[in-house]
Write a protein that holds these residues in place. Structure first.
Motif, PDB file in Angstrom:
ATOM      1  N   LYS A  26       0.876  -1.238   0.213  1.00 11.17           N
ATOM      2  CA  LYS A  26       0.080   0.281  -0.288  1.00 11.17           C
ATOM      3  C   LYS A  26       0.943   1.144  -0.027  1.00 11.17           C
ATOM      4  CE  LYS A  26      -3.511   2.500  -0.146  1.00 11.17           C
ATOM      5  NZ  LYS A  26      -4.631   3.067  -1.136  1.00 11.17           N
ATOM      6  N   MET A  71      -7.157  -3.130   4.965  1.00  5.79           N
ATOM      7  CA  MET A  71      -7.649  -3.853   3.988  1.00  5.79           C
ATOM      8  C   MET A  71      -8.938  -5.130   3.190  1.00  5.79           C
ATOM      9  SD  MET A  71      -4.116  -2.295   1.672  1.00  5.79           S
ATOM     10  CE  MET A  71      -2.445  -3.184   3.193  1.00  5.79           C
ATOM     11  N   ASN A  73     -11.315  -4.991   4.114  1.00  9.38           N
ATOM     12  CA  ASN A  73     -12.937  -5.591   3.891  1.00  9.38           C
ATOM     13  C   ASN A  73     -12.723  -4.236   3.047  1.00  9.38           C
ATOM     14  OD1 ASN A  73     -12.415  -3.246   5.786  1.00  9.38           O
ATOM     15  ND2 ASN A  73     -14.100  -3.205   7.361  1.00  9.38           N
ATOM     16  N   ARG A  74     -12.111  -3.613   2.676  1.00 11.53           N
ATOM     17  CA  ARG A  74     -11.784  -3.131   1.531  1.00 11.53           C
ATOM     18  C   ARG A  74     -12.025  -1.475   1.686  1.00 11.53           C
ATOM     19  NH1 ARG A  74     -14.205  -5.155  -4.780  1.00 11.53           N
ATOM     20  NH2 ARG A  74     -13.342  -2.817  -4.933  1.00 11.53           N
ATOM     21  N   GLU A  77      -8.211   0.619  -0.503  1.00 12.91           N
ATOM     22  CA  GLU A  77      -7.848  -0.471  -1.475  1.00 12.91           C
ATOM     23  C   GLU A  77      -6.084  -0.821  -1.500  1.00 12.91           C
ATOM     24  OE1 GLU A  77      -9.362  -1.911  -2.404  1.00 12.91           O
ATOM     25  OE2 GLU A  77     -11.658  -0.551  -3.287  1.00 12.91           O
ATOM     26  N   ARG A  82      -2.078  -9.750  -3.332  1.00 14.08           N
ATOM     27  CA  ARG A  82      -3.829 -10.180  -3.445  1.00 14.08           C
ATOM     28  C   ARG A  82      -4.324 -10.128  -1.625  1.00 14.08           C
ATOM     29  NH1 ARG A  82      -4.092 -15.354  -6.661  1.00 14.08           N
ATOM     30  NH2 ARG A  82      -2.686 -15.771  -4.930  1.00 14.08           N
ATOM     31  N   ASP A  89     -10.494 -13.687  -3.651  1.00  9.93           N
ATOM     32  CA  ASP A  89      -9.626 -12.279  -4.199  1.00  9.93           C
ATOM     33  C   ASP A  89     -10.314 -11.321  -3.313  1.00  9.93           C
ATOM     34  OD1 ASP A  89      -8.557 -10.085  -4.126  1.00  9.93           O
ATOM     35  OD2 ASP A  89      -7.346 -10.445  -5.881  1.00  9.93           O
ATOM     36  N   VAL A  90     -10.452 -10.268  -2.216  1.00 11.40           N
ATOM     37  CA  VAL A  90     -11.347  -9.400  -1.849  1.00 11.40           C
ATOM     38  C   VAL A  90     -11.672  -8.323  -2.531  1.00 11.40           C
ATOM     39  CG1 VAL A  90     -10.612  -9.660   0.414  1.00 11.40           C
ATOM     40  CG2 VAL A  90      -9.639  -8.053  -1.066  1.00 11.40           C
ATOM     41  N   LEU A  91     -10.495  -8.557  -3.792  1.00  8.03           N
ATOM     42  CA  LEU A  91     -11.168  -7.275  -5.120  1.00  8.03           C
ATOM     43  C   LEU A  91     -12.363  -7.537  -5.641  1.00  8.03           C
ATOM     44  CD1 LEU A  91      -7.190  -5.411  -5.372  1.00  8.03           C
ATOM     45  CD2 LEU A  91      -9.454  -4.708  -4.435  1.00  8.03           C
ATOM     46  N   PRO A  95     -17.745  -4.013  -2.776  1.00  2.70           N
ATOM     47  CA  PRO A  95     -17.459  -3.628  -1.604  1.00  2.70           C
ATOM     48  C   PRO A  95     -18.772  -3.608  -0.405  1.00  2.70           C
ATOM     49  CG  PRO A  95     -16.909  -1.643  -3.614  1.00  2.70           C
ATOM     50  CD  PRO A  95     -17.582  -3.066  -3.684  1.00  2.70           C
ATOM     51  N   ARG A  99     -18.501  -5.866   3.165  1.00  3.18           N
ATOM     52  CA  ARG A  99     -17.892  -5.300   4.743  1.00  3.18           C
ATOM     53  C   ARG A  99     -19.323  -5.417   5.615  1.00  3.18           C
ATOM     54  NH1 ARG A  99     -17.166   0.629   1.526  1.00  3.18           N
ATOM     55  NH2 ARG A  99     -15.168  -0.167   0.653  1.00  3.18           N
TER      56      ARG A  99
END
Length: 323
Positions: A26, A71, A73-74, A77, A82, A89-91, A95, A99
């Motif tokens: 990040k 990161m 729970n986004r 970002e 990953r 992958d959470v991405l 979102p 959450r």
């Protein structure tokens, strides 16, 4: 259309996932006019958090531990790498839905001031479609689990003590029965006595519910009391050492770990003394912290829990007394 959760949603809500951090990076953009820094807030962090465990991210302010947590729970970002929940992958997740599937507890409880306690606790269940009666029943169950009197349900947050507000925050995080709890220094804003009570309650609840918990703190004693595993971080969320509390205390990796854990502080050093035929653990000032059993007629190798302390906390005494 029914308001009841689907079977798939219910299963997902109860599963305690494995969290995998895979070379997570990040970088934050510098403020206007400030020079660009080459040092990321999180520098290629990799770790696996086992299902149903409590893993503590321990480190000083600014080391990147809260960024790592957020990161998942986004809320933040990642720039690279990953983060996987049970291999996903959470991405790739929506979102908002992500959450709502994760319990989140912050330092100051974060309760909605214009809503009563019962409405704060039932917020997420109502958002995901649970009917009001079922959500209220769940809220009352959690209030009982957390030692909150039933009459508090109609109060507003400003009518609560600090400890009560934090308990409500934990109840809200558990209300939708998530498999994963993110806890960002949740007990840091209350006094030491209340903090110890909340820590004991979390240990008890975790023994009963077996969630996957990622817990952020800068407090060494809190990390030792709560963590199945502790990940001690340097700046940039670089791992200085990871392991159980006993492992870190017994075999610190380097001088940074020694200093952070306070093992170079004579006041924190523990020693054994014999009192009335029993081995008692004393701190640097001579105050009794607990006793070691293993004498005649006693099981060997157990640390007896003193009043007001959890057995999980006092199980670290043998390792500390050997330092």
């Amino acid at each position: 259309m029914t308001n009841e959760p689907t079977a798939a949603t219910a299963v997902a809500a109860h599963r305690a996932p494995v969290i995998e951090f895979d070379a997570v990076i990040k970088r934050y953009a510098p403020p206007p006019g400030a020079p660009r820094s080459d040092r990321p807030a999180v520098d290629s962090f990799s770790a696996t958090v086992p299902s149903g465990s409590t893993t503590v991210l321990l480190g000083s302010s600014g080391c990147g531990k809260t960024t790592l947590l957020r990161m998942v729970n986004r809320m933040v970002e990642p720039t690279g790498g990953r983060i996987l929940l049970d291999g996903e992958d959470v991405l790739t997740r929506d979102p908002v839905g992500l959450r709502r599937s994760i319990g989140y507890v912050m330092q100051n409880a974060g309760l909605l001031p214009h809503r009563r306690v019962i409405d704060n606790i039932t917020l997420v269940p109502r958002l995901i479609g649970t009917d009001g009666r079922r959500a209220a029943e769940r809220a009352r169950e959690l209030m009982d689990l957390l030692g909150l009197a039933p009459d508090l349900a109609r109060r507003y947050p400003h009518q609560l003590s600090g400890g009560q507000a934090q308990r409500v925050g934990v109840a809200r995080a558990l209300a939708a029965d998530p498999g994963l709890l993110l806890m960002d220094e949740p007990f840091g804003a209350v006094d030491p006595l209340v903090r110890r009570e909340l820590q004991r309650e979390l240990i008890r609840i975790q023994a009963e519910l077996a969630k996957t918990i990622l817990f952020v703190t800068h407090d060494v004693d809190e990390a030792l009391a709560l963590g199945d595993e502790i990940i001690l971080l340097r700046d940039g969320a670089r791992i200085a050492q990871r392991g159980s509390g006993a492992q870190l205390l017994a075999d610190p990796a380097d001088d940074f770990v020694v200093r952070f854990l306070g093992l170079d502080d004579a006041d924190r050093a523990l020693r054994l003394a014999e009192v009335a035929g029993r081995r008692v653990v004393l701190d640097g000032a001579g105050r009794a912290l607990g006793r070691l059993t293993g004498g005649p007629g006693e099981p060997s190798g157990r640390a007896a829990a003193p009043a007001g302390r959890s057995e999980e906390h006092t199980s670290e005494l043998q390792s500390r007394s050997a330092i």
